[in-house]
Scaffold this motif. Structure first.
Motif, PDB file in Angstrom:
ATOM      1  N   VAL A 112       0.864  -1.188   0.000  1.00 17.85           N
ATOM      2  CA  VAL A 112       0.000   0.000   0.000  1.00 17.85           C
ATOM      3  C   VAL A 112       0.897   1.233   0.000  1.00 17.85           C
ATOM      4  N   VAL A 113       0.719   2.071  -1.006  1.00 16.23           N
ATOM      5  CA  VAL A 113       1.574   3.257  -1.166  1.00 16.23           C
ATOM      6  C   VAL A 113       0.952   4.462  -0.470  1.00 16.23           C
ATOM      7  N   LEU A 114       1.724   5.096   0.403  1.00 19.32           N
ATOM      8  CA  LEU A 114       1.276   6.323   1.049  1.00 19.32           C
ATOM      9  C   LEU A 114       1.957   7.494   0.342  1.00 19.32           C
ATOM     10  N   PRO A 115       1.187   8.370  -0.279  1.00 14.94           N
ATOM     11  CA  PRO A 115       1.821   9.463  -1.022  1.00 14.94           C
ATOM     12  C   PRO A 115       2.603  10.394  -0.110  1.00 14.94           C
ATOM     13  N   MET A 116       3.706  10.922  -0.613  1.00 15.62           N
ATOM     14  CA  MET A 116       4.526  11.882   0.144  1.00 15.62           C
ATOM     15  C   MET A 116       4.357  13.281  -0.440  1.00 15.62           C
ATOM     16  N   ASP A 117       4.749  14.284   0.330  1.00  9.06           N
ATOM     17  CA  ASP A 117       4.916  15.615  -0.251  1.00  9.06           C
ATOM     18  C   ASP A 117       6.367  16.029  -0.047  1.00  9.06           C
ATOM     19  N   ALA A 118       6.666  17.311  -0.243  1.00 10.11           N
ATOM     20  CA  ALA A 118       8.064  17.742  -0.193  1.00 10.11           C
ATOM     21  C   ALA A 118       8.705  17.515   1.170  1.00 10.11           C
ATOM     22  N   GLU A 119       7.877  17.402   2.208  1.00  2.87           N
ATOM     23  CA  GLU A 119       8.397  17.188   3.571  1.00  2.87           C
ATOM     24  C   GLU A 119       8.479  15.711   3.932  1.00  2.87           C
ATOM     25  N   GLY A 120       8.153  14.848   2.976  1.00  2.37           N
ATOM     26  CA  GLY A 120       8.213  13.418   3.246  1.00  2.37           C
ATOM     27  C   GLY A 120       6.839  12.817   3.487  1.00  2.37           C
ATOM     28  N   LEU A 121       6.832  11.749   4.233  1.00  5.26           N
ATOM     29  CA  LEU A 121       5.575  11.048   4.521  1.00  5.26           C
ATOM     30  C   LEU A 121       4.694  11.922   5.420  1.00  5.26           C
ATOM     31  N   ASP A 122       3.399  11.968   5.098  1.00  3.58           N
ATOM     32  CA  ASP A 122       2.478  12.758   5.907  1.00  3.58           C
ATOM     33  C   ASP A 122       1.821  11.834   6.951  1.00  3.58           C
ATOM     34  N   PRO A 123       2.096  12.066   8.249  1.00  2.68           N
ATOM     35  CA  PRO A 123       1.544  11.163   9.274  1.00  2.68           C
ATOM     36  C   PRO A 123       0.017  11.129   9.275  1.00  2.68           C
ATOM     37  N   GLU A 124      -0.616  12.223   8.791  1.00  2.00           N
ATOM     38  CA  GLU A 124      -2.088  12.215   8.751  1.00  2.00           C
ATOM     39  C   GLU A 124      -2.577  11.257   7.663  1.00  2.00           C
ATOM     40  N   VAL A 125      -1.835  11.160   6.591  1.00  3.40           N
ATOM     41  CA  VAL A 125      -2.183  10.188   5.536  1.00  3.40           C
ATOM     42  C   VAL A 125      -2.026   8.766   6.099  1.00  3.40           C
ATOM     43  N   LEU A 126      -0.968   8.575   6.877  1.00  2.00           N
ATOM     44  CA  LEU A 126      -0.748   7.270   7.517  1.00  2.00           C
ATOM     45  C   LEU A 126      -1.913   6.945   8.446  1.00  2.00           C
ATOM     46  N   GLU A 127      -2.274   7.914   9.268  1.00  2.00           N
ATOM     47  CA  GLU A 127      -3.362   7.657  10.220  1.00  2.00           C
ATOM     48  C   GLU A 127      -4.677   7.350   9.493  1.00  2.00           C
ATOM     49  N   ALA A 128      -4.947   8.095   8.420  1.00  2.00           N
ATOM     50  CA  ALA A 128      -6.180   7.858   7.652  1.00  2.00           C
ATOM     51  C   ALA A 128      -6.198   6.422   7.112  1.00  2.00           C
ATOM     52  N   GLU A 129      -5.051   5.955   6.640  1.00  2.00           N
ATOM     53  CA  GLU A 129      -4.975   4.575   6.124  1.00  2.00           C
ATOM     54  C   GLU A 129      -5.217   3.565   7.254  1.00  2.00           C
ATOM     55  N   LEU A 130      -4.675   3.840   8.423  1.00  3.08           N
ATOM     56  CA  LEU A 130      -4.836   2.911   9.546  1.00  3.08           C
ATOM     57  C   LEU A 130      -6.292   2.890  10.020  1.00  3.08           C
ATOM     58  N   ARG A 131      -6.971   4.022   9.891  1.00  5.70           N
ATOM     59  CA  ARG A 131      -8.396   4.062  10.271  1.00  5.70           C
ATOM     60  C   ARG A 131      -9.271   3.426   9.205  1.00  5.70           C
TER      61      ARG A 131
END
Ligand SMILES: Cc1ncc(COP(=O)(O)O)c(C=O)c1O
Length: 364
Positions: A112-131
């Motif tokens: 499962v790919v979590l998109p990054m932005d210029a600052e790297g991995l977005d923890p909110e995107v990670l949390e959304a995936e975990l939810r």
């Protein structure tokens, strides 16, 4: 195109950045002094003095450190253990290092790919995936500092938040950090491992970028509950690592050569990065964009909307310049990374870097 192709594809140190003469002396000295030990089988976790050095730097017991045959084979061991312990999907950054993607696909993992932005991995995107999918993933694979391929570094704030999210969800994390020490400027942020305490986060790095890749010595700092099984998997895979290589690194360190060598390497790489950025700034059109990493090996180039980096790479090859298209750093067929490319500045001299970028610019 006359001469050797200019390679922005090789994520490897240039031969002149390898301290070959010093390593030869170290290897000879340890073979003379400690021959019976370095030429025998031994503990699967690796050469004791080097294990202890790593353990001390990370504030753990040496029993939690396993020296692997390069970081990448350690990744294979880690994936085997993680999927056996907790089968499920593996979360990765998009883009991410291509070899682990291939290993994960081969091991049958759902990626499962979590998109990054210029600052790297977005923890909110990670949390959304975990939810979104409550069944726990096997683990998250992240390269938070000078990422391969993007050169991006996760900010301190995001690191803290990522660790918080991991703790709330009991998420295992593999922090892959072979470039962290290869910093030429700026302050290093805390490692995820340091912030979290090493119960959920496994830390891995390697001597490939700080000493020499041919020594094939990586290391894993594992959670206490997982170290033994990991070491047993190493033993059942290759019995023991090559001790001569590990003892050579230990000798290099004990002679006080590690830090000065790293300083030298960082100075040389800074000049190469600067040459690449200057050439890009001077010759690429405003529709293209790229980042400015404070360390590591890579610049991530975006050619702009509608551009196709695969075609660009093919035309570049005809001009004698090699690069890796962005698509290769996403799972196959995902359709992501089409307009991007990874440019490694670690392998060529500043002069050849400038020449290579000029040739690329002439194609745009
Ligand atoms: C992010 C990352 N992890 C791991 C490795 C593996 O390095 P090694 O197997 O040489 O230790 C590399 C090599 O380029 C890398 O870029």
């Amino acid at each position: 195109m006359p001469g050797q192709p200019i390679s922005f594809a090789r994520g490897a140190p240039a031969p002149e950045l390898i301290p070959a003469a010093e390593l030869a002396e170290c290897a000879y000295a340890v073979a003379q002094r400690d021959g019976p030990r370095v030429f025998s089988y031994g503990p699967g976790g690796g050469y004791g003095p080097l294990r202890e050095w790593v353990a001390e730097r990370h504030g753990v017991d040496p029993g939690r450190v396993v020296l692997t045959v390069g970081g990448l084979l350690g990744f294979v061991l880690y994936v085997g253990e993680a999927l056996a312990r907790r089968p499920g999907r593996v979360l990765v950054e998009g883009p991410t290092y291509d070899r682990p993607l291939k290993i994960l696909a081969r091991e049958g993992a759902e990626i499962v790919v979590l998109p990054m932005d210029a600052e790297g991995l977005d923890p909110e995107v990670l949390e959304a995936e975990l939810r979104r999918r409550p069944e726990p993933p096997s683990f998250l694979y992240t390269i938070p500092t000078f990422q391969n391929p993007s050169g991006r570094t996760l900010s301190g704030e995001r690191r803290e938040r990522l660790v918080e999210v991991a703790a709330a969800h009991g998420l295992s994390v593999l922090e892959d950090d072979p470039y962290g020490l290869v910093r030429y400027e700026g302050e290093p942020p805390a490692s995820l491992h340091g912030l979290e305490g090493g119960e959920l986060v496994t830390y891995t790095s390697s001597f490939s970028k700080t000493v020499a890749p041919g020594l094939r010595t990586g290391y894993f700092v594992l959670p206490e509950a997982e170290a033994r099984a990991f070491e047993e998997r190493a033993v059942s895979t290759y019995i023991a690592p090559p001790f001569l290589a590990q003892a050579t690194i230990a000798e290099f360190i004990s002679r006080g050569q590690f830090e000065p060598n790293l300083e030298h390497v960082c100075g040389e790489l800074r000049a190469r990065r600067d040459a690449m950025l200057e050439a890009l700034g001077g010759s690429f059109p405003p529709s293209a964009s790229w980042n400015r990493p404070e360390g590591g090996y890579f610049v991530w180039l975006d050619l702009g909307e509608g551009e196709n980096a695969s075609e660009f790479a093919a035309r570049a090859e005809a001009e004698g310049v090699a690069l890796v298209r962005g698509e290769d750093f996403f799972p196959r067929g995902s359709g992501l990374g089409v307009s991007s490319a990874r440019l490694a500045f670690s392998y060529e001299t500043p002069e050849r870097i400038a020449e290579g970028i000029e040739r690329l610019a002439s194609l745009l």
